[in-house]
Design a protein around this motif. Structure first.
Motif, PDB file in Angstrom:
ATOM      1  N   GLY A 162      27.116  30.186  40.274  1.00  0.00           N
ATOM      2  CA  GLY A 162      28.411  30.415  39.785  1.00  0.00           C
ATOM      3  C   GLY A 162      29.272  29.049  39.781  1.00  0.00           C
ATOM      4  O   GLY A 162      28.509  28.039  40.018  1.00  0.00           O
ATOM      5  N   CYS A 163      30.492  29.258  39.740  1.00  0.00           N
ATOM      6  CA  CYS A 163      31.346  27.810  39.557  1.00  0.00           C
ATOM      7  C   CYS A 163      32.473  27.948  40.810  1.00  0.00           C
ATOM      8  O   CYS A 163      32.975  29.418  40.789  1.00  0.00           O
TER       9      CYS A 163
ATOM     10  N   ARG B  40      35.801  28.393  42.322  1.00  0.00           N
ATOM     11  CA  ARG B  40      37.227  28.789  41.516  1.00  0.00           C
ATOM     12  C   ARG B  40      38.283  28.605  42.530  1.00  0.00           C
ATOM     13  O   ARG B  40      39.703  28.522  42.034  1.00  0.00           O
TER      14      ARG B  40
ATOM     15  N   GLU C 295      32.955  32.014  41.344  1.00  0.00           N
ATOM     16  CA  GLU C 295      32.902  33.190  40.462  1.00  0.00           C
ATOM     17  C   GLU C 295      31.354  33.051  39.844  1.00  0.00           C
ATOM     18  O   GLU C 295      30.744  32.156  39.460  1.00  0.00           O
ATOM     19  N   ARG C 296      30.764  34.286  39.915  1.00  0.00           N
ATOM     20  CA  ARG C 296      29.160  34.330  39.612  1.00  0.00           C
ATOM     21  C   ARG C 296      29.163  34.403  38.265  1.00  0.00           C
ATOM     22  O   ARG C 296      29.888  34.905  37.323  1.00  0.00           O
ATOM     23  N   ASP C 297      28.074  33.522  37.769  1.00  0.00           N
ATOM     24  CA  ASP C 297      27.770  33.573  36.130  1.00  0.00           C
ATOM     25  C   ASP C 297      27.582  34.955  35.771  1.00  0.00           C
ATOM     26  O   ASP C 297      26.903  35.736  36.527  1.00  0.00           O
TER      27      ASP C 297
ATOM     28  N   GLU D 178      29.385  37.657  35.700  1.00  0.00           N
ATOM     29  CA  GLU D 178      29.890  38.667  36.125  1.00  0.00           C
ATOM     30  C   GLU D 178      31.043  38.481  36.393  1.00  0.00           C
ATOM     31  O   GLU D 178      31.796  37.549  37.180  1.00  0.00           O
TER      32      GLU D 178
ATOM     33  N   LYS E  98      29.759  23.708  39.430  1.00  0.00           N
ATOM     34  CA  LYS E  98      28.432  24.428  39.404  1.00  0.00           C
ATOM     35  C   LYS E  98      27.669  24.620  40.877  1.00  0.00           C
ATOM     36  O   LYS E  98      27.394  23.526  40.909  1.00  0.00           O
TER      37      LYS E  98
END
Lengths: 355, 291, 277
Positions: A294-295, A297, A311-313, A315, A339
């Motif tokens: 995720g990245c 936030r 924040e999960r990729d 989702e 990332k």
């Protein structure tokens, strides 16, 4: 005095408040009944006290069946949630009440009662309020007087219903510590009800986690937190990040990770869910051994801790919370939008009912 | 037979039944029996005689006068009640407790004395007696006297019902309305009144029941002129003293019906008003501001 | 009354007009007319006043009015407590109906109550015909006065005790039981002390109401001088004889007593709110 609760059931107008509850409380322990409101913890406490009757099942004190014994003869000290002090009596008379209502033959002399009351007031560190009325006391003082009153009859069991519920945060903290010390001093078997997991962990020697009328798990604070037996216990005792996965070949597969299944799970196939507490997450920049990517936030500095929201990729709204001590964060700081990969340090897997 | 408290606190079943039985017997003897007596005695000689008694011109005149007296006294005391409650509940001032006690005063004064005081002022020997006689104005032994006496005995009902309701509501909502630009009148009609409507209605129902049923005070100032200054309760007395029992109980049954309607309306208002707050029981001292 | 004008500044409008109207209306309807009695009674002079209010027939009426009112209030104290207890604590069919019916004496015109009670207790009445052979006379005796005053005062104790009883937390009784108190001890040492102010207030209200009661009593009392004549009736008798000063003197004596009772009721209420604080 040990308490054994066997197969207790209780219904309230069609609602199954307690379902086959079995529980053993060893002598001298300080046990917390922990659960969300409506889980049946207060009903169980009132049944132990004899304020309610179970529909079926039994309560035994030291092996002796007391299920049908009236609260008057059961020898329990009960501290009520709103204290239930007698407002028309002084503090002294409140504490003395249990002694003065004894039949004349068993009643201590006036002097003995006075001595006992003063000893108890000393124990709860409130000797100076003996002549005041309850309305003249602070919340914390009322709480301690309610406790002294319950102890005056030398109960074999002390029962407390949300003992710190109505107090403000500072007083609550002091009283928790004080109650634990008091218990170390007098060692009477004690059970208290709370919905606050922190309070249960801090005060009790053993926690009984309840949900929907059932006992979910019994254990030391360390056990219930470190090795929750059910998904409910895991979620109730602290915040967790959830990761969905599959069961396959006797293992749970979550992202890139293969994790052992719990003993009682169906090992064939199905869905699984993994719980990961915020402080059990490691942030990595390579995908090996990661359960999600995720990245970043959000980065929030909360005193000694830093909380990172990832924040999960794939989702949306699938935020993962990560907490680490400030020093560790400062060794490898992150940037917003960076990332990252999420690696578990301690993953608990539950077979999820959805199948 | 269930109880409200937990089962450990129950009295034994036989004792519970004994208490319930004793309570009901007491209420049956003192409440249900008199009510039954009125209705039975009224119909003793059949429905025909009952209806004839009610259609007597004198009876109709008495009903009319009763309606007039209540029709004047209730609105007057309604206006007073709202005004007094506004001043007392929304503002702080010295002497508030005294003022509340004074408003309650008519409840502690015998109705006979309530009638007497107006005789002393407006009667032939009274303060204004000479003046009224010279100008040919009749107050005592006439309708104005009856209205005055009725106003006196029903004076506190609306006020004492509204004061606690309005005190409980505080001033926050009115202040909010004012900050939003409402005028004083708008605030009263659109914020205060909807908040107090059940309490208001409750007070009006009780005020009306007393106004229509008052006997002692009205008796003193009425002069008992048939068809002119007899209210319905006074008419009942006259018929009764003339041994015209069927007619007396027929008129009494109308008043008993009024009482039953009052109780039903009161229960309805209590039920509707419950969401807002419990209404103060009738004829008990109004809650005074704690000092 | 000048002190009334002292108030805290408030943004809410209408204080001046509402307090002004309140005081004006209160003065016109209540205060000035009531003061007329005190002014009128001075006409007699102290000696005349004293002679009037201590005449044997008047004293006999005080004895009856006070005695019957006190006894009626005492009976209502006991049964009012019982009824309040039953209505609050027990559930039985018709409970709500009966709860509503308790206010009947407030709603039923007193004259109606008077003739109904007479129809029941007269020697040939519903119950009277069975009591007569037993030698019990109710109507047209002081006992009749008592019956009417019990009816009139019935709701007061019930309605003062009921809310207090309702508010009492079950935890108080549970606490007493868990400390080993018997049901009796719980009732007398925990419940009753909380109920006393309400009980006494209800008693005083019923007593005050009974003292001034007229309509329900005169039908059943028989109104025999020295025996079954209540004080309010004496006022009317004197008025009918155009003895205004005499009527006023008795009224003043009654008013003074009523005001004392009102003071006691207020003190009781204050006590109920402020004791143990």
């Amino acid at each position: 005095m040990s308490i054994i609760i066997e197969n207790v059931n209780k219904h309230f107008s069609g609602f199954h408040a307690l379902q086959d509850v079995n529980l053993t409380i060893p002598t001298g322990e300080l046990v917390a009944l922990l659960g969300p409101s409506g889980c049946g913890k207060t009903s169980l406490l009132r049944i132990i006290a004899g304020l309610e009757q179970p529909d079926s099942g039994s309560i035994r004190f030291n092996g002796e069946d007391t299920t049908r014994r009236h609260v008057r003869e059961r020898g329990v000290g009960f501290v009520f949630q709103p204290y239930a002090l007698f407002h028309h009596m002084t503090v002294f008379d409140n504490v003395a009440f249990g002694l003065t209502v004894r039949p004349r033959a068993e009643r201590p002399s006036r002097g003995e009662i006075a001595d006992r009351v003063h000893d108890l007031l000393k124990l709860v560190q409130l000797e100076f309020v003996a002549d005041r009325y309850p309305s003249q006391l602070s919340g914390g003082q009322r709480q301690r007087i309610a406790l002294a009153r319950a102890l005056a009859v030398e109960p074999k069991v002390l029962l407390l219903d949300e003992p710190f519920g109505a107090l403000d945060a500072n007083v609550r903290k002091d009283l928790r510590r004080w109650l634990r010390r008091l218990h170390d001093e007098i060692h009477v078997t004690s059970v208290f009800v709370t919905h606050d997991q922190e309070e249960a962990m801090e005060v009790s020697s053993r926690v009984v986690v309840m949900s929907k009328g059932r006992v979910e798990q019994v254990g030391t604070p360390d056990e219930v937190y470190g090795a929750p037996a059910t998904e409910f216990v895991s979620r109730f005792l602290g915040s967790v990040n959830l990761f969905k996965g599959r069961i396959h070949d006797g293992w749970a597969h979550i992202g890139d990770v293969r994790a052992p299944l719990p003993h009682d799970a169906d090992t064939q196939a199905g869905a699984a869910v993994a719980h990961l507490r915020p402080h059990e997450v490691s942030i990595a920049d390579s995908p090996e051994g990661a359960i999600a990517a995720g990245c970043v936030r959000g980065i929030l500095s909360i005193g000694p801790m830093v909380r990172i929201e990832i924040e999960r990729d794939g989702e949306e709204n699938g935020l993962v919370e990560v907490e680490m001590v400030r020093e560790r964060y400062l060794r490898s700081p992150l940037a917003l939008g960076q990332k990252v990969f999420i690696k578990p340090r301690n993953l608990r897997v539950f077979a999820s009912g959805a199948g | 037979m269930n109880t409200t408290t937990s089962p450990t606190l129950n009295e034994p079943a036989w004792f519970r039944r004994l208490l319930i039985g004793a309570g009901l017997a007491f209420l049956g003897l003192f409440l249900a029996l008199p009510l039954a007596a009125v209705l039975t005695e009224a119909l003793r000689q059949g429905v025909g005689a009952y209806l004839v008694a009610l259609q007597e011109p004198v009876a109709l005149a008495a009903i009319k006068l009763t309606l007039i007296a209540a029709g004047i006294a209730v609105p007057l005391n309604l206006i007073f009640g709202v005004t007094a409650a506004w001043a007392i509940a929304k503002f702080e001032f010295r002497g508030k407790s005294l003022l509340i006690t004074l408003i309650d005063l008519p409840f502690s004064v015998s109705p006979v004395i309530a009638g007497l005081i107006y005789v002393l002022i407006f009667g032939a020997q009274g303060w204004f007696g000479q003046y009224l006689f010279e100008n040919d104005i009749k107050v005592i032994f006439a309708v104005p006297g009856i209205v005055l006496a009725t106003v006196f005995v029903t004076f506190p009902f609306v006020a004492r019902e509204l004061i606690p309701v309005m005190e409980e509501q505080g001033t926050a909502e009115e202040e909010a309305a004012l900050t939003l630009g409402a005028s004083g009148w708008q605030t009263f009609w659109r914020v205060t009144l909807p908040n107090i409507k059940w309490g208001l209605l409750y007070g009006v129902i009780l005020c009306n029941a007393r106004a229509m049923g008052e006997f002692g005070a009205v008796s003193v100032v009425s002069g008992h002129i048939r068809g002119e200054t007899n209210t319905l309760p006074l008419h009942v007395e006259i018929l009764y003293n003339e041994y015209n029992f069927v007619a007396a109980f027929a008129c009494a049954s109308l008043l008993a019906l009024l009482a039953l309607v009052t109780l039903a309306a009161k229960s309805f208002v209590e039920w509707r008003g419950q969401a807002q707050r419990a209404l103060a029981p009738i004829a008990l001292p109004a809650v005074q501001p704690s000092t | 009354m000048a002190t009334l004008a002292l108030r805290r500044r408030s943004v809410i409008p209408g204080f001046g007009i509402t307090i002004g109207f309140t005081l004006l209306y209160l003065s016109l309807i209540i205060l000035i007319p009531l003061s007329a009695t005190f002014i009128k009674s001075t006409q007699l002079g102290w000696g005349g006043f004293w002679t009037t209010v201590t005449a044997p027939r008047v004293v006999a009426s005080y004895k009856l009015s006070f005695g019957a009112s006190f006894l009626a209030a005492a009976i209502n104290l006991v049964f009012g407590m019982l009824v309040a207890w039953v209505l609050v604590r027990y559930r039985f069919p018709g409970r709500r109906l009966i709860d509503a019916l308790v206010d009947l004496p407030f709603a039923l015109p007193t004259a109606v109550a008077g003739i109904a009670l007479t129809a029941i207790y007269a020697p040939n009445g519903w119950l009277g015909q069975y009591l007569e052979p037993l030698g019990i006379k109710v109507a047209f005796t002081p006992t009749g006065v008592l019956v009417a005053l019990i009816f009139i005062g019935l709701p007061f104790v019930v309605r003062t005790v009921q809310p207090v009883l309702q508010e009492l937390k079950p935890e108080l009784e549970e606490a007493a039981a868990s400390l080993g108190a018997s049901r009796r001890q719980t009732i007398f040492r925990v419940l009753m002390p909380s109920l006393w102010p309400a009980l006494l207030t209800g008693f005083a209200l019923a007593f005050a109401r009974a003292l001034g009661e007229y309509g329900s009593v005169i039908f059943i009392a028989g109104n025999m001088p020295m025996v079954s004549e209540i004080t309010p009736l004496l006022i009317i008798t004197k008025l009918e004889q155009y003895d205004y000063a005499g009527a006023t003197a008795i009224a003043v004596a009654m008013l003074v007593i009523s005001f004392l009772l009102l003071l006691i009721i207020n003190l009781l209420q204050w006590w109920g709110r402020h004791r143990h604080q």
